[in-house]
Structure formats: structure tokens, C-alpha cells
Motif scaffolding. Sequence first.
Motif, PDB file in Angstrom:
ATOM      1  N   PRO A  15     -14.174  -0.756  -6.675  1.00 55.53           N
ATOM      2  CA  PRO A  15     -14.972  -1.232  -5.531  1.00 55.53           C
ATOM      3  C   PRO A  15     -14.847  -2.758  -5.407  1.00 55.53           C
ATOM      4  O   PRO A  15     -14.927  -3.474  -6.406  1.00 55.53           O
ATOM      5  N   GLN A  16     -14.610  -3.247  -4.184  1.00 54.40           N
ATOM      6  CA  GLN A  16     -14.402  -4.678  -3.959  1.00 54.40           C
ATOM      7  C   GLN A  16     -15.449  -5.212  -2.996  1.00 54.40           C
ATOM      8  O   GLN A  16     -15.966  -4.481  -2.153  1.00 54.40           O
ATOM      9  N   ASP A  17     -15.722  -6.520  -3.106  1.00 55.35           N
ATOM     10  CA  ASP A  17     -16.604  -7.167  -2.123  1.00 55.35           C
ATOM     11  C   ASP A  17     -15.941  -7.172  -0.749  1.00 55.35           C
ATOM     12  O   ASP A  17     -16.597  -7.001   0.271  1.00 55.35           O
ATOM     13  N   GLU A  18     -14.634  -7.384  -0.735  1.00 56.32           N
ATOM     14  CA  GLU A  18     -13.885  -7.380   0.528  1.00 56.32           C
ATOM     15  C   GLU A  18     -13.463  -5.954   0.860  1.00 56.32           C
ATOM     16  O   GLU A  18     -12.825  -5.282   0.055  1.00 56.32           O
ATOM     17  N   ALA A  19     -13.835  -5.493   2.040  1.00 52.38           N
ATOM     18  CA  ALA A  19     -13.460  -4.136   2.449  1.00 52.38           C
ATOM     19  C   ALA A  19     -11.939  -4.054   2.634  1.00 52.38           C
ATOM     20  O   ALA A  19     -11.340  -4.948   3.226  1.00 52.38           O
ATOM     21  N   MET A  20     -11.347  -2.995   2.103  1.00 54.40           N
ATOM     22  CA  MET A  20      -9.912  -2.801   2.236  1.00 54.40           C
ATOM     23  C   MET A  20      -9.616  -2.036   3.527  1.00 54.40           C
ATOM     24  O   MET A  20     -10.215  -0.993   3.783  1.00 54.40           O
ATOM     25  N   SER A  21      -8.714  -2.560   4.338  1.00 58.96           N
ATOM     26  CA  SER A  21      -8.372  -1.868   5.583  1.00 58.96           C
ATOM     27  C   SER A  21      -7.605  -0.586   5.269  1.00 58.96           C
ATOM     28  O   SER A  21      -6.954  -0.474   4.220  1.00 58.96           O
ATOM     29  N   GLU A  22      -7.689   0.375   6.189  1.00 61.30           N
ATOM     30  CA  GLU A  22      -7.000   1.661   5.986  1.00 61.30           C
ATOM     31  C   GLU A  22      -5.486   1.474   5.838  1.00 61.30           C
ATOM     32  O   GLU A  22      -4.854   2.117   5.007  1.00 61.30           O
ATOM     33  N   ASN A  23      -4.908   0.563   6.645  1.00 63.70           N
ATOM     34  CA  ASN A  23      -3.469   0.347   6.575  1.00 63.70           C
ATOM     35  C   ASN A  23      -3.062  -0.330   5.267  1.00 63.70           C
ATOM     36  O   ASN A  23      -2.013  -0.023   4.698  1.00 63.70           O
ATOM     37  N   CYS A  24      -3.892  -1.247   4.800  1.00 65.71           N
ATOM     38  CA  CYS A  24      -3.628  -1.888   3.501  1.00 65.71           C
ATOM     39  C   CYS A  24      -3.626  -0.834   2.401  1.00 65.71           C
ATOM     40  O   CYS A  24      -2.733  -0.814   1.543  1.00 65.71           O
ATOM     41  N   GLU A  25      -4.621   0.052   2.437  1.00 71.71           N
ATOM     42  CA  GLU A  25      -4.716   1.126   1.447  1.00 71.71           C
ATOM     43  C   GLU A  25      -3.467   2.003   1.473  1.00 71.71           C
ATOM     44  O   GLU A  25      -2.870   2.298   0.422  1.00 71.71           O
ATOM     45  N   LEU A  26      -3.050   2.404   2.657  1.00 70.57           N
ATOM     46  CA  LEU A  26      -1.874   3.270   2.796  1.00 70.57           C
ATOM     47  C   LEU A  26      -0.620   2.599   2.245  1.00 70.57           C
ATOM     48  O   LEU A  26       0.152   3.216   1.493  1.00 70.57           O
ATOM     49  N   LEU A  27      -0.414   1.338   2.591  1.00 68.24           N
ATOM     50  CA  LEU A  27       0.806   0.649   2.165  1.00 68.24           C
ATOM     51  C   LEU A  27       0.800   0.363   0.667  1.00 68.24           C
ATOM     52  O   LEU A  27       1.852   0.429   0.013  1.00 68.24           O
ATOM     53  N   LEU A  28      -0.362   0.064   0.115  1.00 75.30           N
ATOM     54  CA  LEU A  28      -0.447  -0.130  -1.343  1.00 75.30           C
ATOM     55  C   LEU A  28      -0.078   1.159  -2.075  1.00 75.30           C
ATOM     56  O   LEU A  28       0.641   1.130  -3.082  1.00 75.30           O
ATOM     57  N   ILE A  29      -0.558   2.287  -1.571  1.00 75.86           N
ATOM     58  CA  ILE A  29      -0.256   3.570  -2.214  1.00 75.86           C
ATOM     59  C   ILE A  29       1.234   3.866  -2.157  1.00 75.86           C
ATOM     60  O   ILE A  29       1.836   4.305  -3.144  1.00 75.86           O
ATOM     61  N   PHE A  30       1.856   3.603  -1.016  1.00 78.48           N
ATOM     62  CA  PHE A  30       3.294   3.857  -0.919  1.00 78.48           C
ATOM     63  C   PHE A  30       4.104   2.845  -1.728  1.00 78.48           C
ATOM     64  O   PHE A  30       5.185   3.173  -2.241  1.00 78.48           O
ATOM     65  N   ALA A  31       3.602   1.625  -1.871  1.00 80.45           N
ATOM     66  CA  ALA A  31       4.276   0.653  -2.745  1.00 80.45           C
ATOM     67  C   ALA A  31       4.261   1.143  -4.191  1.00 80.45           C
ATOM     68  O   ALA A  31       5.281   1.117  -4.888  1.00 80.45           O
ATOM     69  N   ALA A  32       3.084   1.607  -4.630  1.00 79.27           N
ATOM     70  CA  ALA A  32       2.981   2.152  -5.991  1.00 79.27           C
ATOM     71  C   ALA A  32       3.881   3.374  -6.147  1.00 79.27           C
ATOM     72  O   ALA A  32       4.541   3.555  -7.178  1.00 79.27           O
ATOM     73  N   ARG A  33       3.938   4.204  -5.107  1.00 75.99           N
ATOM     74  CA  ARG A  33       4.741   5.433  -5.153  1.00 75.99           C
ATOM     75  C   ARG A  33       6.237   5.115  -5.248  1.00 75.99           C
ATOM     76  O   ARG A  33       6.979   5.768  -5.996  1.00 75.99           O
ATOM     77  N   ALA A  34       6.687   4.132  -4.487  1.00 75.68           N
ATOM     78  CA  ALA A  34       8.105   3.751  -4.522  1.00 75.68           C
ATOM     79  C   ALA A  34       8.504   3.314  -5.935  1.00 75.68           C
ATOM     80  O   ALA A  34       9.571   3.677  -6.439  1.00 75.68           O
ATOM     81  N   GLN A  35       7.640   2.535  -6.568  1.00 74.10           N
ATOM     82  CA  GLN A  35       7.898   2.085  -7.943  1.00 74.10           C
ATOM     83  C   GLN A  35       7.877   3.271  -8.911  1.00 74.10           C
ATOM     84  O   GLN A  35       8.723   3.389  -9.807  1.00 74.10           O
ATOM     85  N   HIS A  36       6.923   4.154  -8.718  1.00 80.36           N
ATOM     86  CA  HIS A  36       6.748   5.343  -9.562  1.00 80.36           C
ATOM     87  C   HIS A  36       7.989   6.233  -9.510  1.00 80.36           C
ATOM     88  O   HIS A  36       8.499   6.695 -10.539  1.00 80.36           O
ATOM     89  N   ILE A  37       8.490   6.477  -8.308  1.00 76.99           N
ATOM     90  CA  ILE A  37       9.669   7.331  -8.141  1.00 76.99           C
ATOM     91  C   ILE A  37      10.885   6.686  -8.790  1.00 76.99           C
ATOM     92  O   ILE A  37      11.637   7.337  -9.542  1.00 76.99           O
ATOM     93  N   ALA A  38      11.088   5.395  -8.517  1.00 81.54           N
ATOM     94  CA  ALA A  38      12.287   4.708  -9.015  1.00 81.54           C
ATOM     95  C   ALA A  38      12.291   4.566 -10.532  1.00 81.54           C
ATOM     96  O   ALA A  38      13.339   4.739 -11.181  1.00 81.54           O
ATOM     97  N   GLN A  39      11.136   4.282 -11.106  1.00 81.75           N
ATOM     98  CA  GLN A  39      11.081   3.973 -12.538  1.00 81.75           C
ATOM     99  C   GLN A  39      10.803   5.187 -13.424  1.00 81.75           C
ATOM    100  O   GLN A  39      11.168   5.193 -14.597  1.00 81.75           O
TER     101      GLN A  39
END
Length: 206
Positions: free
Chosen positions: A53-77
Motif C-alpha cells: 500500500p502506497q501514499d501515492e495512488a497507483m494508476s491502472e495503466n502504471c499497474e498494468l505496465l509494471l506487471i508486464f515489465a516483471a513478466r517480461a523479465q520472468h519469462i526471459a530469465q
Amino acid sequence: MFISFEGTEGVGKTTLIKSLADYLQQQGKDILLTREPGGTPLAEQIRELLLSPQDEAMSENCELLLIFAARAQHIAQVIQPALNAGRWVLSDRFVDASFAYQGGGRGLNVQTIELLRQQFVPVMPHITFWLDAPVELGMQRARKRGALDRFEQEKLEFFQKVRASYQNRANAEPKRFVQLDASQTPAQILEQAIAVLKQKTTLSSS
């Protein structure tokens, strides 16, 4: 084999994955257990950003892109190298979670998520176990585990949308998706999952 495990909060994914991994190792399979978001040191740092939980609200698009960034790393590594080496990969959540949580729960455009999947997800699970239970039951279990993370703090309506989205995914891909009644005991769920694997893979049915 690449097997993913999906579902809303508190449905028992972690319990099933560990039990199924133990069973498969007894059958002589080389097993890799992993999770999303996460699975690599860098992706786990992104997970921390997503779940805390953060003081700054996370935008829906930020959340989506962070998840796919983590996923890209996960798949590759992790995922692709393990599959290339002939290992069985068992992942606690994968790309279907993005369609369910960010598409269903957050209401983001599913076509946008599909474009990201096509661009950054070169491998899909052979089997996806969807552990399904009434949202209220899952949240009761989640609360017993301790402090709720950023997603777990969402309202019931959010998780109802997530569950409905999983149902849509299962309806669209019935050959890949296997729906398991998560209101059963862990032993019953494990028994059903093993039966499915014997039917769909080279596991012995003896």
C-alpha cells in the motif's frame, strides 16, 4: 510442461502448487516453482511496488505496465530457460491474471492487454488450473493470513469482476483451462488436479 495456477484471493493456489510439486517430484519430474508478479530478483522488486500500500495512488495503466515489465523479465530469465531445459514450470499466476485483475477488476481495455500479451509473452501455459470459490469465502481465508496487501484491500465488487473475467477466460479456452472447486478440501483439489495431469500429459495413470 508449463502449468499456471489462477484464482482470486484465498482460494488455495499456494497449497495446491506445493502439493502438486511434491507429487511430480516423486514421479521423477524436474520441477521449477515460481510466481507472478515476481520470480526473479528484479521482478520481485516490482512485486513489492505492486503489493505494498502506497501514499501515492497507483494508476491502472502504471499497474498494468509494471506487471508486464516483471513478466517480461520472468519469462526471459526463468520460465523460457527452464522449459528449454525440459523442466516442468509451475507458476502461481501468469498472464490470465492480467486479463482478470487489470481487465476485469480495473476495467482496462482487454484489447490493450492482448496487444501486450502478443508483444511480450512468447510462451503460454499448457494447462491453467483455475481455483474457483465464492469471493466471500476466499476473502475470509485471506484475512486469516494476516495484513492485507494492496490488491487484497479492494472491495468485494472488484473481486466479483475478477472472478467473472476468469470465467470468461475459461469459457474461451476450455482446452487449456481446468476449473477446480476451491471450496473443497486441499486433498480433494489435489486429487482432481493429479487426475487431470494424468489425462493430459505423459504421467502414468497407475
